[in-house]
Design a protein around this motif. Structure first.
Motif, mmCIF file in Angstrom:
data_model
loop_
_atom_site.group_PDB
_atom_site.id
_atom_site.type_symbol
_atom_site.label_atom_id
_atom_site.label_comp_id
_atom_site.label_asym_id
_atom_site.label_seq_id
_atom_site.Cartn_x
_atom_site.Cartn_y
_atom_site.Cartn_z
ATOM 1 N N SER A 84 0.824 -1.207 0.000
ATOM 2 C CA SER A 84 0.000 0.000 0.000
ATOM 3 C C SER A 84 0.857 1.256 0.000
ATOM 4 N N LEU A 85 1.938 1.255 0.802
ATOM 5 C CA LEU A 85 2.828 2.413 0.847
ATOM 6 C C LEU A 85 3.527 2.619 -0.495
ATOM 7 N N LEU A 86 3.995 1.535 -1.104
ATOM 8 C CA LEU A 86 4.657 1.649 -2.405
ATOM 9 C C LEU A 86 3.684 2.120 -3.473
ATOM 10 N N HIS A 87 2.427 1.669 -3.375
ATOM 11 C CA HIS A 87 1.402 2.090 -4.331
ATOM 12 C C HIS A 87 1.148 3.597 -4.211
ATOM 13 N N GLN A 88 1.069 4.083 -2.976
ATOM 14 C CA GLN A 88 0.866 5.519 -2.773
ATOM 15 C C GLN A 88 2.068 6.320 -3.257
ATOM 16 N N LEU A 89 3.263 5.784 -3.033
ATOM 17 C CA LEU A 89 4.474 6.478 -3.480
ATOM 18 C C LEU A 89 4.526 6.552 -5.005
ATOM 19 N N ALA A 90 4.142 5.451 -5.664
ATOM 20 C CA ALA A 90 4.112 5.448 -7.127
ATOM 21 C C ALA A 90 3.101 6.454 -7.665
ATOM 22 N N ALA A 91 1.984 6.632 -6.934
ATOM 23 C CA ALA A 91 0.972 7.604 -7.349
ATOM 24 C C ALA A 91 1.489 9.034 -7.267
ATOM 25 N N GLN A 92 2.557 9.244 -6.494
ATOM 26 C CA GLN A 92 3.194 10.554 -6.408
ATOM 27 C C GLN A 92 4.301 10.720 -7.441
ATOM 28 N N HIS A 93 4.317 9.825 -8.432
ATOM 29 C CA HIS A 93 5.274 9.881 -9.541
ATOM 30 C C HIS A 93 6.713 9.707 -9.054
ATOM 31 N N THR A 95 10.376 8.227 -8.834
ATOM 32 C CA THR A 95 11.262 7.662 -9.839
ATOM 33 C C THR A 95 11.648 6.234 -9.455
ATOM 34 N N GLU A 96 12.281 5.530 -10.371
ATOM 35 C CA GLU A 96 12.709 4.149 -10.098
ATOM 36 C C GLU A 96 13.705 4.116 -8.948
ATOM 37 N N LEU A 97 14.607 5.102 -8.887
ATOM 38 C CA LEU A 97 15.594 5.146 -7.807
ATOM 39 C C LEU A 97 14.918 5.414 -6.463
ATOM 40 N N GLU A 98 13.912 6.268 -6.453
ATOM 41 C CA GLU A 98 13.175 6.532 -5.214
ATOM 42 C C GLU A 98 12.424 5.294 -4.745
ATOM 43 N N GLN A 99 11.881 4.534 -5.679
ATOM 44 C CA GLN A 99 11.184 3.302 -5.291
ATOM 45 C C GLN A 99 12.162 2.265 -4.738
ATOM 46 N N ARG A 100 13.384 2.245 -5.262
ATOM 47 C CA ARG A 100 14.407 1.358 -4.706
ATOM 48 C C ARG A 100 14.762 1.769 -3.283
ATOM 49 N N CYS A 101 14.834 3.072 -3.045
ATOM 50 C CA CYS A 101 15.085 3.573 -1.689
ATOM 51 C C CYS A 101 13.960 3.145 -0.745
ATOM 52 N N ALA A 102 12.712 3.268 -1.221
ATOM 53 C CA ALA A 102 11.568 2.879 -0.394
ATOM 54 C C ALA A 102 11.621 1.396 -0.049
ATOM 55 N N LEU A 103 11.967 0.552 -1.022
ATOM 56 C CA LEU A 103 12.068 -0.892 -0.772
ATOM 57 C C LEU A 103 13.150 -1.189 0.253
ATOM 58 N N ALA A 104 14.286 -0.493 0.145
ATOM 59 C CA ALA A 104 15.371 -0.708 1.108
ATOM 60 C C ALA A 104 14.940 -0.316 2.513
ATOM 61 N N ILE A 105 14.200 0.770 2.638
ATOM 62 C CA ILE A 105 13.715 1.218 3.953
ATOM 63 C C ILE A 105 12.720 0.216 4.525
ATOM 64 N N LEU A 106 11.754 -0.212 3.700
ATOM 65 C CA LEU A 106 10.730 -1.141 4.175
ATOM 66 C C LEU A 106 11.341 -2.485 4.576
ATOM 67 N N ASP A 107 12.375 -2.915 3.865
ATOM 68 C CA ASP A 107 13.041 -4.180 4.214
ATOM 69 C C ASP A 107 13.766 -4.084 5.549
#
Length: 445
Positions: A84-93, A95-107
């Protein structure tokens, strides 16, 4: 030393929640998919309850993703909080690098949803830019559920207070010295914070209404994705109508015929006492659910109508037209407890012509002391984001430039506040943005 035994009698008052009251509070917070799952479990365990047509109506299943076909079970399972958090982040446009950062934080999060290690260490382990990873963490903090990825309890509660427009100086003073509460008590905390004891007790009562473990609570409730339960549409007269088109209570049947058959059972065939007790329990549970569901719908609709009518300008013109609004204001207007408002608003979404938005998005802190004339911080952030998105390679402005530009739009912000809002939006500094333009990469805005 003389040791004496004695006893004394005293009286005190406190609120004690019954199991039924606790379940009623849980119902307020449930999103529609979790609510339908809860109802389905009650129906499966209670012979006095059933769906009117044998299954939830199609309108509710379309809104919720409720699955009746076993073949669709995997697809219909509510996604995790991380998804859900990643989905909301993607809705805020993002970038691929930002999504990688989000995955690293969530892990790296622990079971409470906290980040137990410094962000710089997470970035180093994942080979990611430390500055960008911290910016993404700040964005995750302010997505539903608010406070995930905080470094401490104080930061988690601070973010929730900010989003509810209650991060005033007295509250922050209490929050800064919160660890003293457990060891020294409220009186000592009040002395250190420089506040009256009664004020501190009132502020602590408000803090208890927040969610210290949003990740754990959300995982336990199995939150579903973004699914609107409310609809905001414009009428022919130009006003906004807020509706709750399909409610679960209309689709449930209380089996009164079964009660009639039980009452007509001959005296000689009266069931044993334990069976009678279970029958009475089922009937009480069924009646409770038939009363609790309409209360949830009425409360949700009343809060949504008050909030969205107050924020009608933002429905017309977007988030830049938000007005300052806190949950305490809504609670006072509707004569409800502010913690009740927080539960009602949690995980609820409204379908608008501008897209599906969380009901929480219509709450925003005031930029000035006078809430009658002040503008909302959410409106200032939306205006700043709009200005940043119009930036070009030939015109990368500094934070001070944006403070001046916002002042021209009616937002009196300091450069420091602009920096804070820019980081909340996950926007790099002007130097980093200039480098991105020169390198020809996609601007990380």
């Amino acid at each position: 030393m003389v040791v004496a035994l004695g006893h004394k009698v005293g009286q005190n008052q406190r609120l004690s929640l019954t199991p039924g009251m606790k379940e009623s509070l849980q119902l307020l917070k449930m999103p529609l998919p979790a609510l339908l799952d809860f109802i389905d479990q009650k129906i499966a365990a209670n012979p006095f309850l059933d769906w009117k047509d044998g299954a939830p109506p199609s309108a509710l299943t379309r809104l919720s993703g409720f699955a009746q076909d076993a073949a669709d079970t995997l697809e219909a399972q509510p996604p995790s909080t991380a998804y859900s958090l990643l989905h909301q982040l993607a809705a805020q446009h993002a970038t691929e690098l930002e999504q990688r950062c989000a995955l690293a934080i969530l892990d790296a999060l622990d079971e409470q949803g906290r980040l137990p290690i410094p962000p710089a260490e997470v970035a180093r382990n994942a080979h990611l830019p430390p500055g960008l990873l911290e910016q993404v963490r700040q964005r995750l903090l302010r997505l539903e559920p608010y406070g995930v990825a905080a470094r401490s309890l104080e930061e988690c509660l601070h973010v929730q207070l900010e989003e509810q427009g209650e991060a005033h100086s007295d509250m922050l003073a209490v929050l800064a010295h919160l660890p003293l509460l457990a060891s020294r008590g409220a009186a000592h905390l009040a002395s250190v914070a420089g506040l009256p004891v009664q004020t501190v007790k009132d502020l602590l009562a408000r803090l208890r209404g927040l969610d210290p473990f949003p990740w754990r609570q959300a995982e336990g409730a199995q939150p579903a994705g973004i699914r609107p339960e409310l609809i905001a549409s414009k009428t022919e007269t130009g006003t906004w109508a807020i509706t709750l088109p399909d409610t679960p209570e209309e689709a449930i049947r209380f089996e009164t015929a079964l009660i009639t058959r039980i009452r007509r059972t001959p005296h000689a065939r009266t069931p044993p006492a334990d069976t009678q007790d279970m029958t009475a329990h089922w009937q009480a549970q069924a009646r409770w659910l038939m009363r609790a569901l309409p209360r949830r719908s009425r409360s949700l609709l009343a809060v949504a109508r008050h909030v969205l009518h107050y924020q009608a300008a933002s429905l017309d013109h977007g988030p830049q037209a938000l007005r300052p609004l806190s949950m305490v204001q809504v609670a006072r207007a509707l004569r409800l407890n502010d913690s009740t408002i927080s539960r009602i608003v949690a995980n609820k979404y409204v379908q608008t012509p501008r897209g599906t938005l969380p009901l929480r998005a219509f709450f925003s802190a005031a930029l000035g002391a006078n809430t009658d004339t002040a503008q909302a911080s959410g409106a200032a952030r939306a205006c700043l984001l709009h200005l940043l998105e119009s930036e070009t390679a030939h015109r990368v402005r500094s934070d001070q430039d944006y403070a001046e530009a916002l002042r021209q739009h009616g937002f009196s912000l300091s450069r420091r506040t602009v920096v804070k809002y820019r980081r909340m939006l996950g926007i790099p500094s002007s130097f980093e943005r200039m480098q991105a333009w020169q390198a020809g990469t996609v601007r990380p805005a």
